[in-house]
Design a protein around this motif. Sequence first.
Motif, PDB file in Angstrom:
ATOM      1  N   GLU A  89      44.340  29.201 -71.816  1.00  0.00           N
ATOM      2  CA  GLU A  89      44.675  27.910 -71.234  1.00  0.00           C
ATOM      3  C   GLU A  89      45.391  27.010 -72.228  1.00  0.00           C
ATOM      4  OE1 GLU A  89      41.156  26.181 -69.619  1.00  0.00           O
ATOM      5  OE2 GLU A  89      41.219  27.472 -67.842  1.00  0.00           O
ATOM      6  N   ARG A  90      45.051  27.120 -73.488  1.00  0.00           N
ATOM      7  CA  ARG A  90      45.696  26.253 -74.486  1.00  0.00           C
ATOM      8  C   ARG A  90      47.199  26.499 -74.539  1.00  0.00           C
ATOM      9  NH1 ARG A  90      44.422  28.929 -80.334  1.00  0.00           N
ATOM     10  NH2 ARG A  90      44.440  31.070 -79.631  1.00  0.00           N
ATOM     11  N   PHE A  91      47.633  27.738 -74.270  1.00  0.00           N
ATOM     12  CA  PHE A  91      49.065  28.031 -74.256  1.00  0.00           C
ATOM     13  C   PHE A  91      49.725  27.431 -73.018  1.00  0.00           C
ATOM     14  CE2 PHE A  91      47.133  31.627 -76.611  1.00  0.00           C
ATOM     15  CZ  PHE A  91      47.676  31.346 -77.855  1.00  0.00           C
ATOM     16  N   TRP A  92      49.029  27.511 -71.875  1.00  0.00           N
ATOM     17  CA  TRP A  92      49.569  26.924 -70.649  1.00  0.00           C
ATOM     18  C   TRP A  92      49.646  25.421 -70.778  1.00  0.00           C
ATOM     19  CZ3 TRP A  92      45.421  30.091 -67.753  1.00  0.00           C
ATOM     20  CH2 TRP A  92      45.816  31.420 -67.694  1.00  0.00           C
ATOM     21  N   ASP A  93      48.579  24.796 -71.314  1.00  0.00           N
ATOM     22  CA  ASP A  93      48.569  23.349 -71.474  1.00  0.00           C
ATOM     23  C   ASP A  93      49.704  22.903 -72.379  1.00  0.00           C
ATOM     24  OD1 ASP A  93      46.366  23.205 -69.842  1.00  0.00           O
ATOM     25  OD2 ASP A  93      44.917  23.022 -71.475  1.00  0.00           O
ATOM     26  N   ASN A  94      49.946  23.658 -73.447  1.00  0.00           N
ATOM     27  CA  ASN A  94      51.026  23.334 -74.369  1.00  0.00           C
ATOM     28  C   ASN A  94      52.381  23.424 -73.657  1.00  0.00           C
ATOM     29  OD1 ASN A  94      52.381  22.809 -76.813  1.00  0.00           O
ATOM     30  ND2 ASN A  94      52.583  24.995 -77.213  1.00  0.00           N
ATOM     31  N   LYS A  95      52.584  24.468 -72.882  1.00  0.00           N
ATOM     32  CA  LYS A  95      53.862  24.640 -72.174  1.00  0.00           C
ATOM     33  C   LYS A  95      54.054  23.549 -71.136  1.00  0.00           C
ATOM     34  CE  LYS A  95      55.070  28.411 -74.241  1.00  0.00           C
ATOM     35  NZ  LYS A  95      55.943  28.326 -75.375  1.00  0.00           N
ATOM     36  N   ILE A  96      52.995  23.172 -70.447  1.00  0.00           N
ATOM     37  CA  ILE A  96      53.098  22.116 -69.447  1.00  0.00           C
ATOM     38  C   ILE A  96      53.428  20.782 -70.122  1.00  0.00           C
ATOM     39  CG2 ILE A  96      51.751  20.749 -67.790  1.00  0.00           C
ATOM     40  CD1 ILE A  96      50.436  23.405 -66.948  1.00  0.00           C
ATOM     41  N   ALA A  97      52.825  20.510 -71.259  1.00  0.00           N
ATOM     42  CA  ALA A  97      53.114  19.272 -71.995  1.00  0.00           C
ATOM     43  C   ALA A  97      54.573  19.264 -72.456  1.00  0.00           C
ATOM     44  CB  ALA A  97      52.176  19.134 -73.189  1.00  0.00           C
ATOM     45  N   MET A  98      55.054  20.416 -72.925  1.00  0.00           N
ATOM     46  CA  MET A  98      56.450  20.502 -73.356  1.00  0.00           C
ATOM     47  C   MET A  98      57.403  20.291 -72.181  1.00  0.00           C
ATOM     48  SD  MET A  98      56.145  23.686 -76.060  1.00  0.00           S
ATOM     49  CE  MET A  98      57.891  23.965 -76.158  1.00  0.00           C
ATOM     50  N   LEU A  99      57.073  20.872 -71.033  1.00  0.00           N
ATOM     51  CA  LEU A  99      57.908  20.703 -69.841  1.00  0.00           C
ATOM     52  C   LEU A  99      57.932  19.245 -69.403  1.00  0.00           C
ATOM     53  CD1 LEU A  99      59.595  21.877 -67.523  1.00  0.00           C
ATOM     54  CD2 LEU A  99      57.449  22.322 -66.316  1.00  0.00           C
ATOM     55  N   LYS A 100      56.775  18.603 -69.411  1.00  0.00           N
ATOM     56  CA  LYS A 100      56.682  17.196 -69.034  1.00  0.00           C
ATOM     57  C   LYS A 100      57.552  16.347 -69.954  1.00  0.00           C
ATOM     58  CE  LYS A 100      53.308  13.520 -68.351  1.00  0.00           C
ATOM     59  NZ  LYS A 100      53.197  12.551 -69.399  1.00  0.00           N
ATOM     60  N   ASN A 101      57.466  16.590 -71.244  1.00  0.00           N
ATOM     61  CA  ASN A 101      58.255  15.862 -72.226  1.00  0.00           C
ATOM     62  C   ASN A 101      59.753  16.075 -71.970  1.00  0.00           C
ATOM     63  OD1 ASN A 101      58.807  14.299 -74.515  1.00  0.00           O
ATOM     64  ND2 ASN A 101      58.850  16.121 -75.819  1.00  0.00           N
ATOM     65  N   PHE A 102      60.144  17.301 -71.714  1.00  0.00           N
ATOM     66  CA  PHE A 102      61.549  17.632 -71.456  1.00  0.00           C
ATOM     67  C   PHE A 102      62.053  16.898 -70.221  1.00  0.00           C
ATOM     68  CE2 PHE A 102      64.640  20.272 -69.182  1.00  0.00           C
ATOM     69  CZ  PHE A 102      65.662  20.324 -70.128  1.00  0.00           C
ATOM     70  N   VAL A 103      61.286  16.964 -69.139  1.00  0.00           N
ATOM     71  CA  VAL A 103      61.699  16.326 -67.887  1.00  0.00           C
ATOM     72  C   VAL A 103      61.808  14.821 -68.054  1.00  0.00           C
ATOM     73  CG1 VAL A 103      60.967  15.849 -65.507  1.00  0.00           C
ATOM     74  CG2 VAL A 103      60.830  18.176 -66.406  1.00  0.00           C
ATOM     75  N   GLU A 104      60.834  14.216 -68.718  1.00  0.00           N
ATOM     76  CA  GLU A 104      60.876  12.768 -68.917  1.00  0.00           C
ATOM     77  C   GLU A 104      62.074  12.364 -69.757  1.00  0.00           C
ATOM     78  OE1 GLU A 104      57.010  11.952 -70.503  1.00  0.00           O
ATOM     79  OE2 GLU A 104      56.098  11.826 -68.514  1.00  0.00           O
ATOM     80  N   ASN A 105      62.384  13.133 -70.798  1.00  0.00           N
ATOM     81  CA  ASN A 105      63.550  12.826 -71.636  1.00  0.00           C
ATOM     82  C   ASN A 105      64.850  13.020 -70.870  1.00  0.00           C
ATOM     83  OD1 ASN A 105      62.146  12.015 -73.900  1.00  0.00           O
ATOM     84  ND2 ASN A 105      62.018  14.089 -74.721  1.00  0.00           N
ATOM     85  N   GLU A 106      64.913  14.026 -70.019  1.00  0.00           N
ATOM     86  CA  GLU A 106      66.106  14.250 -69.198  1.00  0.00           C
ATOM     87  C   GLU A 106      66.324  13.086 -68.242  1.00  0.00           C
ATOM     88  OE1 GLU A 106      68.590  16.723 -69.049  1.00  0.00           O
ATOM     89  OE2 GLU A 106      67.763  17.076 -71.042  1.00  0.00           O
ATOM     90  N   GLU A 107      65.244  12.568 -67.666  1.00  0.00           N
ATOM     91  CA  GLU A 107      65.354  11.435 -66.745  1.00  0.00           C
ATOM     92  C   GLU A 107      65.875  10.200 -67.487  1.00  0.00           C
ATOM     93  OE1 GLU A 107      61.498  10.966 -64.978  1.00  0.00           O
ATOM     94  OE2 GLU A 107      61.790  12.670 -63.632  1.00  0.00           O
ATOM     95  N   ILE A 108      65.360   9.973 -68.689  1.00  0.00           N
ATOM     96  CA  ILE A 108      65.817   8.828 -69.490  1.00  0.00           C
ATOM     97  C   ILE A 108      67.288   8.997 -69.841  1.00  0.00           C
ATOM     98  CG2 ILE A 108      65.589   7.709 -71.755  1.00  0.00           C
ATOM     99  CD1 ILE A 108      62.532   8.270 -71.488  1.00  0.00           C
ATOM    100  N   ASN A 109      67.682  10.196 -70.266  1.00  0.00           N
ATOM    101  CA  ASN A 109      69.087  10.455 -70.611  1.00  0.00           C
ATOM    102  C   ASN A 109      69.986  10.303 -69.389  1.00  0.00           C
ATOM    103  OD1 ASN A 109      68.447  10.938 -73.273  1.00  0.00           O
ATOM    104  ND2 ASN A 109      68.271  13.148 -72.991  1.00  0.00           N
TER     105      ASN A 109
END
Length: 125
Positions: A89-109
């Motif tokens: 689960e720690r790997f999934w949680d990490n990937k989900i956090a990375m995806l969330k960060n990516f999406v939020e940064n894309e929206e800001i850009n």
Amino acid sequence: MGAALQKHDVFQAIADPTRRKLLRLLADKEMPVTVISRHFPMSRTAVSKHLRILSEAGLVREQKVGREKRYRLQPEPLLELKQWLSFYERFWDNKIAMLKNFVENEEINALSLVVPERDERKSTE
């Protein structure tokens, strides 16, 4: 002693999609093989073989009621699977956090790139 008699482990038992569907079907109520087999496009004998594997893994309990055997989910062995998966689960949680960060940064850009269009008609008048 019970583990020595086990022919199939939980991981082998749930590897087959038909057996996973059987577990889901038996989660809510006890059923005889005649009723269970109506949910599958295979013979009653084939369903019985899948039930036997689940029973050998301890995931299904069978009980003789009159002339028929009834089957019910025994969820306790699934704890072994849950414990094994919890490590990952720690790997999934990490990937989900990375995806969330990516999406939020894309929206800001994307918002910063939006430039209001000029009305060309006004500039030519």
